[in-house]
Design a protein around this motif. Structure first.
Motif, PDB file in Angstrom:
ATOM      1  N   TRP A   1      -4.053   9.098  -5.626  1.00  0.00           N
ATOM      2  CA  TRP A   1      -4.324   7.914  -4.816  1.00  0.00           C
ATOM      3  C   TRP A   1      -5.257   6.986  -5.590  1.00  0.00           C
ATOM      4  O   TRP A   1      -5.780   7.349  -6.640  1.00  0.00           O
ATOM      5  CB  TRP A   1      -4.934   8.319  -3.474  1.00  0.00           C
ATOM      6  CG  TRP A   1      -6.339   8.843  -3.512  1.00  0.00           C
ATOM      7  CD1 TRP A   1      -7.501   8.151  -3.283  1.00  0.00           C
ATOM      8  CD2 TRP A   1      -6.763  10.194  -3.804  1.00  0.00           C
ATOM      9  NE1 TRP A   1      -8.588   8.968  -3.405  1.00  0.00           N
ATOM     10  CE2 TRP A   1      -8.172  10.221  -3.713  1.00  0.00           C
ATOM     11  CE3 TRP A   1      -6.085  11.368  -4.128  1.00  0.00           C
ATOM     12  CZ2 TRP A   1      -8.922  11.380  -3.942  1.00  0.00           C
ATOM     13  CZ3 TRP A   1      -6.825  12.522  -4.357  1.00  0.00           C
ATOM     14  CH2 TRP A   1      -8.211  12.528  -4.260  1.00  0.00           C
TER      15      TRP A   1
ATOM     16  N   GLU B   1       2.301  13.182  -7.702  1.00  0.00           N
ATOM     17  CA  GLU B   1       2.571  12.639  -6.369  1.00  0.00           C
ATOM     18  C   GLU B   1       1.388  12.842  -5.425  1.00  0.00           C
ATOM     19  O   GLU B   1       1.372  12.271  -4.334  1.00  0.00           O
ATOM     20  CB  GLU B   1       3.819  13.309  -5.780  1.00  0.00           C
ATOM     21  CG  GLU B   1       5.104  13.045  -6.549  1.00  0.00           C
ATOM     22  CD  GLU B   1       5.584  11.602  -6.426  1.00  0.00           C
ATOM     23  OE1 GLU B   1       5.102  10.901  -5.521  1.00  0.00           O
ATOM     24  OE2 GLU B   1       6.443  11.190  -7.232  1.00  0.00           O
ATOM     25  N   ARG B   2       0.398  13.631  -5.842  1.00  0.00           N
ATOM     26  CA  ARG B   2      -0.787  13.874  -5.025  1.00  0.00           C
ATOM     27  C   ARG B   2      -1.965  13.052  -5.519  1.00  0.00           C
ATOM     28  O   ARG B   2      -3.112  13.485  -5.497  1.00  0.00           O
ATOM     29  CB  ARG B   2      -1.144  15.366  -5.028  1.00  0.00           C
ATOM     30  CG  ARG B   2      -0.081  16.258  -4.425  1.00  0.00           C
ATOM     31  CD  ARG B   2       0.118  15.968  -2.942  1.00  0.00           C
ATOM     32  NE  ARG B   2      -1.087  16.239  -2.163  1.00  0.00           N
ATOM     33  CZ  ARG B   2      -1.232  15.958  -0.867  1.00  0.00           C
ATOM     34  NH1 ARG B   2      -0.223  15.387  -0.213  1.00  0.00           N
ATOM     35  NH2 ARG B   2      -2.347  16.232  -0.230  1.00  0.00           N
TER      36      ARG B   2
ATOM     37  N   SER C   1      -4.490  10.431   5.286  1.00  0.00           N
ATOM     38  CA  SER C   1      -3.122   9.972   5.513  1.00  0.00           C
ATOM     39  C   SER C   1      -2.230  10.312   4.328  1.00  0.00           C
ATOM     40  O   SER C   1      -2.570  10.051   3.168  1.00  0.00           O
ATOM     41  CB  SER C   1      -3.098   8.461   5.748  1.00  0.00           C
ATOM     42  OG  SER C   1      -1.782   7.972   5.781  1.00  0.00           O
ATOM     43  N   ALA C   2      -1.076  10.884   4.626  1.00  0.00           N
ATOM     44  CA  ALA C   2      -0.114  11.215   3.564  1.00  0.00           C
ATOM     45  C   ALA C   2       0.418   9.962   2.889  1.00  0.00           C
ATOM     46  O   ALA C   2       0.859  10.008   1.732  1.00  0.00           O
ATOM     47  CB  ALA C   2       1.035  12.031   4.143  1.00  0.00           C
ATOM     48  N   ASP C   3       0.377   8.824   3.584  1.00  0.00           N
ATOM     49  CA  ASP C   3       0.894   7.570   3.020  1.00  0.00           C
ATOM     50  C   ASP C   3       0.057   7.065   1.854  1.00  0.00           C
ATOM     51  O   ASP C   3       0.504   6.205   1.095  1.00  0.00           O
ATOM     52  CB  ASP C   3       0.954   6.491   4.110  1.00  0.00           C
ATOM     53  CG  ASP C   3       1.975   6.821   5.186  1.00  0.00           C
ATOM     54  OD1 ASP C   3       2.904   7.608   4.911  1.00  0.00           O
ATOM     55  OD2 ASP C   3       1.837   6.294   6.311  1.00  0.00           O
ATOM     56  N   ALA C   4      -1.183   7.562   1.742  1.00  0.00           N
ATOM     57  CA  ALA C   4      -2.070   7.095   0.669  1.00  0.00           C
ATOM     58  C   ALA C   4      -1.719   7.720  -0.677  1.00  0.00           C
ATOM     59  O   ALA C   4      -2.144   7.223  -1.723  1.00  0.00           O
ATOM     60  CB  ALA C   4      -3.525   7.403   1.017  1.00  0.00           C
TER      61      ALA C   4
ATOM     62  N   LYS D   1       0.640   8.738  -3.813  1.00  0.00           N
ATOM     63  CA  LYS D   1       1.855   8.420  -4.561  1.00  0.00           C
ATOM     64  C   LYS D   1       1.562   8.503  -6.052  1.00  0.00           C
ATOM     65  O   LYS D   1       0.412   8.378  -6.482  1.00  0.00           O
ATOM     66  CB  LYS D   1       2.399   7.032  -4.211  1.00  0.00           C
ATOM     67  CG  LYS D   1       1.555   5.869  -4.694  1.00  0.00           C
ATOM     68  CD  LYS D   1       2.282   4.543  -4.430  1.00  0.00           C
ATOM     69  CE  LYS D   1       1.486   3.372  -4.992  1.00  0.00           C
ATOM     70  NZ  LYS D   1       2.209   2.085  -4.798  1.00  0.00           N
TER      71      LYS D   1
END
Length: 205
Positions: free
Chosen positions: A156, A153-154, A174-177, A179
């Motif tokens: 990009w 999950e960490r 950004s945390a949104d980047a 997945k």
């Protein structure tokens, strides 16, 4: 491709396949055999670049077969904070350096349900690209797609200009980047030929 083969493995091709070769591969699959592909989305080109080899998109022709069957290799590399750590020599300060383009795949990201995946408890993958399913095409064809393993999950995507110098790679702010990225699938079912409705390619002379 001999009829005695029931599985064809193509690992790391670097040259473009002719339409005739792609037709042979496609028809091998149409006969109910298995096809295993280990493909790179990029390749390194040596040149005068002082920063090192230039990384460019690699087109073998197999990509269009895969897209027809329902899966696409994205034009990106997967970076992951859960990655291989390089031990640095004392003269360079010691310690460890994160090699973000070598994701460490832990057991929780591995699907051990398929029998051939049961012995696999962990992996380190290197310069790997994320995969994307064409869910509409797969559903219409009645093909089953099973994810085999993915990044953490960490992780990009690195897109656009690719630079794999570890000193130049930084995690996104950004945390949104972040997945989890799918890295391997198995597709099962009755596929339609990429060449259906097309002229049969001629064998090169």
């Amino acid at each position: 491709i001999p009829d005695s083969f029931n599985c064809l493995i193509i690992g790391g091709p670097k040259e473009r396949f002719s339409n005739y070769a792609l037709f042979q591969i496609d028809q091998f699959l149409m006969r109910g055999n298995s096809l295993a592909l280990f493909l790179d989305r990029f390749q390194e080109e040596e040149g005068q670049n002082p920063q090192g080899a230039r990384i460019v998109l690699l087109e073998t022709g197999l990509e269009k077969l895969l897209e027809h069957y329902g899966i696409r290799i994205k034009n990106a590399y997967v970076m992951d904070e859960n990655c291989f750590k390089q031990r640095m020599p004392a003269q360079l300060g010691g310690g460890e350096r994160s090699i973000y383009f070598a994701p460490l795949i832990k057991s929780e990201q591995i699907n051990n349900a398929p029998a051939f995946m049961k012995p696999i408890k962990g992996l380190v993958v290197y310069k790997i690209s994320p995969l994307e399913l064409d869910t509409k095409r797969i559903e219409e064809a009645g093909v089953t797609a099973t994810r085999l393993f993915s990044s953490s999950e960490r992780s990009w995507e690195m897109t656009g200009r690719i630079n794999l110098n570890p000193l130049m790679i930084r995690s996104p702010e950004s945390a949104d980047a972040f997945k989890s990225q799918p890295l391997a699938y198995i597709l099962e079912g009755e596929f339609t030929s990429y060449f259906e409705g097309k002229d049969i390619p001629e064998k090169p002379r």
